[in-house]
Design a protein around this motif. Sequence first.
Motif, PDB file in Angstrom:
ATOM      1  N   PHE A   1       8.911  -4.576   4.890  1.00  0.00           N
ATOM      2  CA  PHE A   1       8.370  -3.255   4.567  1.00  0.00           C
ATOM      3  C   PHE A   1       9.438  -2.167   4.730  1.00  0.00           C
ATOM      4  O   PHE A   1       9.424  -1.167   4.024  1.00  0.00           O
ATOM      5  CB  PHE A   1       7.147  -2.948   5.430  1.00  0.00           C
ATOM      6  CG  PHE A   1       5.950  -3.789   5.090  1.00  0.00           C
ATOM      7  CD1 PHE A   1       5.527  -3.920   3.776  1.00  0.00           C
ATOM      8  CD2 PHE A   1       5.255  -4.480   6.072  1.00  0.00           C
ATOM      9  CE1 PHE A   1       4.431  -4.704   3.445  1.00  0.00           C
ATOM     10  CE2 PHE A   1       4.164  -5.271   5.755  1.00  0.00           C
ATOM     11  CZ  PHE A   1       3.751  -5.382   4.436  1.00  0.00           C
ATOM     12  N   GLY A   2      10.356  -2.377   5.678  1.00  0.00           N
ATOM     13  CA  GLY A   2      11.462  -1.431   5.852  1.00  0.00           C
ATOM     14  C   GLY A   2      12.366  -1.404   4.635  1.00  0.00           C
ATOM     15  O   GLY A   2      12.792  -0.342   4.173  1.00  0.00           O
ATOM     16  N   ILE A   3      12.647  -2.596   4.079  1.00  0.00           N
ATOM     17  CA  ILE A   3      13.456  -2.705   2.855  1.00  0.00           C
ATOM     18  C   ILE A   3      12.761  -2.002   1.699  1.00  0.00           C
ATOM     19  O   ILE A   3      13.373  -1.222   0.960  1.00  0.00           O
ATOM     20  CB  ILE A   3      13.714  -4.191   2.512  1.00  0.00           C
ATOM     21  CG1 ILE A   3      14.649  -4.819   3.549  1.00  0.00           C
ATOM     22  CG2 ILE A   3      14.310  -4.344   1.116  1.00  0.00           C
ATOM     23  CD1 ILE A   3      14.739  -6.333   3.467  1.00  0.00           C
ATOM     24  N   LEU A   4      11.459  -2.257   1.552  1.00  0.00           N
ATOM     25  CA  LEU A   4      10.682  -1.618   0.485  1.00  0.00           C
ATOM     26  C   LEU A   4      10.654  -0.103   0.640  1.00  0.00           C
ATOM     27  O   LEU A   4      10.855   0.634  -0.331  1.00  0.00           O
ATOM     28  CB  LEU A   4       9.236  -2.139   0.497  1.00  0.00           C
ATOM     29  CG  LEU A   4       8.942  -3.423  -0.267  1.00  0.00           C
ATOM     30  CD1 LEU A   4       7.461  -3.741  -0.188  1.00  0.00           C
ATOM     31  CD2 LEU A   4       9.367  -3.300  -1.720  1.00  0.00           C
ATOM     32  N   ALA A   5      10.402   0.361   1.858  1.00  0.00           N
ATOM     33  CA  ALA A   5      10.329   1.808   2.104  1.00  0.00           C
ATOM     34  C   ALA A   5      11.663   2.473   1.794  1.00  0.00           C
ATOM     35  O   ALA A   5      11.700   3.553   1.192  1.00  0.00           O
ATOM     36  CB  ALA A   5       9.939   2.074   3.559  1.00  0.00           C
ATOM     37  N   GLY A   6      12.766   1.828   2.180  1.00  0.00           N
ATOM     38  CA  GLY A   6      14.092   2.377   1.892  1.00  0.00           C
ATOM     39  C   GLY A   6      14.323   2.510   0.397  1.00  0.00           C
ATOM     40  O   GLY A   6      14.793   3.553  -0.081  1.00  0.00           O
ATOM     41  N   GLY A   7      13.983   1.460  -0.332  1.00  0.00           N
ATOM     42  CA  GLY A   7      14.175   1.484  -1.786  1.00  0.00           C
ATOM     43  C   GLY A   7      13.295   2.515  -2.467  1.00  0.00           C
ATOM     44  O   GLY A   7      13.765   3.284  -3.320  1.00  0.00           O
ATOM     45  N   ILE A   8      12.026   2.559  -2.086  1.00  0.00           N
ATOM     46  CA  ILE A   8      11.092   3.502  -2.705  1.00  0.00           C
ATOM     47  C   ILE A   8      11.488   4.944  -2.409  1.00  0.00           C
ATOM     48  O   ILE A   8      11.477   5.803  -3.300  1.00  0.00           O
ATOM     49  CB  ILE A   8       9.638   3.203  -2.239  1.00  0.00           C
ATOM     50  CG1 ILE A   8       9.174   1.870  -2.827  1.00  0.00           C
ATOM     51  CG2 ILE A   8       8.686   4.335  -2.644  1.00  0.00           C
ATOM     52  CD1 ILE A   8       7.920   1.295  -2.177  1.00  0.00           C
ATOM     53  N   PHE A   9      11.883   5.203  -1.143  1.00  0.00           N
ATOM     54  CA  PHE A   9      12.284   6.573  -0.792  1.00  0.00           C
ATOM     55  C   PHE A   9      13.541   6.995  -1.559  1.00  0.00           C
ATOM     56  O   PHE A   9      13.646   8.118  -2.047  1.00  0.00           O
ATOM     57  CB  PHE A   9      12.508   6.712   0.719  1.00  0.00           C
ATOM     58  CG  PHE A   9      12.883   8.109   1.140  1.00  0.00           C
ATOM     59  CD1 PHE A   9      11.948   9.131   1.085  1.00  0.00           C
ATOM     60  CD2 PHE A   9      14.179   8.415   1.551  1.00  0.00           C
ATOM     61  CE1 PHE A   9      12.287  10.435   1.448  1.00  0.00           C
ATOM     62  CE2 PHE A   9      14.528   9.705   1.923  1.00  0.00           C
ATOM     63  CZ  PHE A   9      13.579  10.723   1.867  1.00  0.00           C
ATOM     64  N   ALA A  10      14.512   6.062  -1.694  1.00  0.00           N
ATOM     65  CA  ALA A  10      15.747   6.364  -2.433  1.00  0.00           C
ATOM     66  C   ALA A  10      15.445   6.629  -3.908  1.00  0.00           C
ATOM     67  O   ALA A  10      16.058   7.518  -4.535  1.00  0.00           O
ATOM     68  CB  ALA A  10      16.746   5.215  -2.292  1.00  0.00           C
ATOM     69  N   ILE A  11      14.491   5.882  -4.476  1.00  0.00           N
ATOM     70  CA  ILE A  11      14.079   6.099  -5.880  1.00  0.00           C
ATOM     71  C   ILE A  11      13.481   7.502  -6.032  1.00  0.00           C
ATOM     72  O   ILE A  11      13.844   8.252  -6.945  1.00  0.00           O
ATOM     73  CB  ILE A  11      13.050   5.016  -6.316  1.00  0.00           C
ATOM     74  CG1 ILE A  11      13.754   3.662  -6.500  1.00  0.00           C
ATOM     75  CG2 ILE A  11      12.335   5.419  -7.596  1.00  0.00           C
ATOM     76  CD1 ILE A  11      12.797   2.483  -6.660  1.00  0.00           C
ATOM     77  N   ILE A  12      12.559   7.858  -5.139  1.00  0.00           N
ATOM     78  CA  ILE A  12      11.890   9.167  -5.216  1.00  0.00           C
ATOM     79  C   ILE A  12      12.895  10.302  -5.040  1.00  0.00           C
ATOM     80  O   ILE A  12      12.929  11.265  -5.819  1.00  0.00           O
ATOM     81  CB  ILE A  12      10.770   9.268  -4.150  1.00  0.00           C
ATOM     82  CG1 ILE A  12       9.642   8.279  -4.481  1.00  0.00           C
ATOM     83  CG2 ILE A  12      10.215  10.689  -4.057  1.00  0.00           C
ATOM     84  CD1 ILE A  12       8.643   8.070  -3.349  1.00  0.00           C
TER      85      ILE A  12
END
Length: 540
Positions: A174-185
Amino acid sequence: MAGDQLKVLNALDVAKTQWYHFTAIIIAGMGFFTDAYDLFCISLVTKLLGRIYYHVDGAEKPGTLPPNVSAAVNGVAFCGTLAGQLFFGWLGDKLGRKKVYGMTLMLMVICSIASGLSFGHTPKSVMATLCFFRFWLGFGIGGDYPLSATIMSEYANKKTRGAFIAAVFAMQGFGILAGGIFAIILSSAFKARFDAPPYEVDALGSTVPQADYVWRIILMVGALPAALTYYWRMKMPETARYTALVAKNAKQAASDMSKVLQMDIEAEPQKIDKLEPEKSIFGLFSKEFAKRHGLHLLGTTTTWFLLDIAFYSQNLFQKDIFSAIGWIPAAKTMNALEEVYKIARAQTLIAIFSTVPGYWFTVAFIDKIGRFSIQLMGFFFMTVFMFALAIPYDHWTHKENRIGFVVMYSLTFFFANFGPNATTFVVPAEIFPARLRSTCHGISAASGKLGAIVGAFGFLYLAQNKDKAKADAGYPAGIGVKNSLIVLGAINALGFLFTFLVPESKGKSLEEMSGENEDNGAEREAELSSTNNHRTVPVA
C-alpha cells in the motif's frame, strides 16, 4: 505444553481474532507503509533531480545523476536501515519493545520532512543534505523491522499469527501504491499549472523552476502516515511476553492483557522463575545458543540475504522493461514533470498487478500451507522464471516477444512476495527466545539489507554491457544482462537450499518453538532435537 505455560500467554495463543489484532496490524504496518513509500519515491525523483541539478547545456539528453551521486542517493538509506536493524533490534530486547517503538517512528517523521529541505542551492549541498537525512531516515526504518515483527508475533494467537505478521509486512504494498498515486496527482497538478515544452524542443525550458518543489513535497509527505500513528503506538501496552518472560513481571503482564483481551487473567508470579531459571539463561554468543538456535539463525540470515539480492536487483531491469513496452518514451521527448508522471504511472501498474497481490496471497495462505512450503515454492519459481528469462535472453529482446518478457518478469516478483520476501520477515519473529527475539530478527533483517545493497549496486555495475563503449555513462564494462540473470537464478537456487535450515512454526506457540516453557534443560533439549529432526516438515 499449555499446562506449563503462563495463563496470560496461553490466553493470547488461543484468543479469537479481535479488533485489537487489526489495530495492532495498522499501528505496526504504518512503519512499513512509510518505508515502502520512501524507497518507491526516491526512484521517481532521482530522474527529476538529474534534470534540475545536473543539466548540461547543449546535451542531447536531459541531465542525470552521476553514478557515484546516484549510488549515494539510493544507497545511503539502505546503509542506515542496516545499522538501524542491528541497533534497535538489540535495544528492543534490552529496554522493551514499546519504549523503543516510539523512537523509530519519530526519527522517520523528522527525517522524512528534513529530506525535502536543503542547506544551500548548489548540487553538492542539496545532495549532501538529502543523503544525510536519508541515512537517518533509513536508521529509523531499520528499527521498525525487528520491532514491528516482534510486537505483532507476541500479540497474535497461534492460529493466525503468520497472517498477522505477513499483513504488517504487506502494508509495504500500500505504501508503494500511495507513493505512485500521490506522484501522479502532484505531477499532473503541477504540469497543468506550469506546462513546458519537451526537452528536445527547449532543453532549459522543459524543466520549470517549480519542479524543484515537486520532489521535496513527494519526500516530505512520507512523514504523514507515520506521524498519524505515533499517538496509538504510545498507547499500546508492552507485549505480555516481554513483560513476563524478560522483565519477569507476571502481574503487569496479566494486568495489561486483561485490558486488551477484556477478560480476567491470573498473574501467576510463582511460575515465572520455574519457566526459565536464572542458571538456564544463555546469551546470543553462547555455546548453548549456537547449539539450540545456531542453524536457525544461519537459515534466516542466509535466505533473507539471498532473497534481497534478487529482489532489489529488479530495479536494474525496470527502466528497460518500461521503455520496451512503450510505457515510458525516450526522456528527450518529455518535459521534467511529464517524466515523473510516466514513471509513477508505470510503477503503480506493476505494483497493482504484481507486487500487491503477491503480499496478500501470502497473508491468505501462510497459516494454511505453512511458512516453509511458501518459501520453498517462492524460491523454486523465482529460479525457474529467472533462468527462463536468462537462457533465451536474445529471444526476449525482439520487439514481438517483449510482452512475454514483462509477464515472466512480473511472475518472478509475484513469487518473491508470495514467497520468501514475506516469509523471511515472518519466521525470525517466531523461532527465537523472547529475550533475544528482537535482536535475532534485527540480525536477519540486516543480513537481508546487505543483500539489497549487493543487489541494487553490485548488479548495477555487473549488468553493464561487456563492451565499455556501450555501457552507461560513467560505468565500467560488466558481464551483461543475460549473464547477470543467470547469476540471479543461481542465487535463487541457493535460497531454495538454505530454506531447509529454517523450521516450520505454523500452529505452534512462540514458547513451543523456542523451548521457553520447558521445566528443565533435558526436557527442552529433547523437544528442540525433535523440532530439528522434523524442521522441514510443515505441520498438518
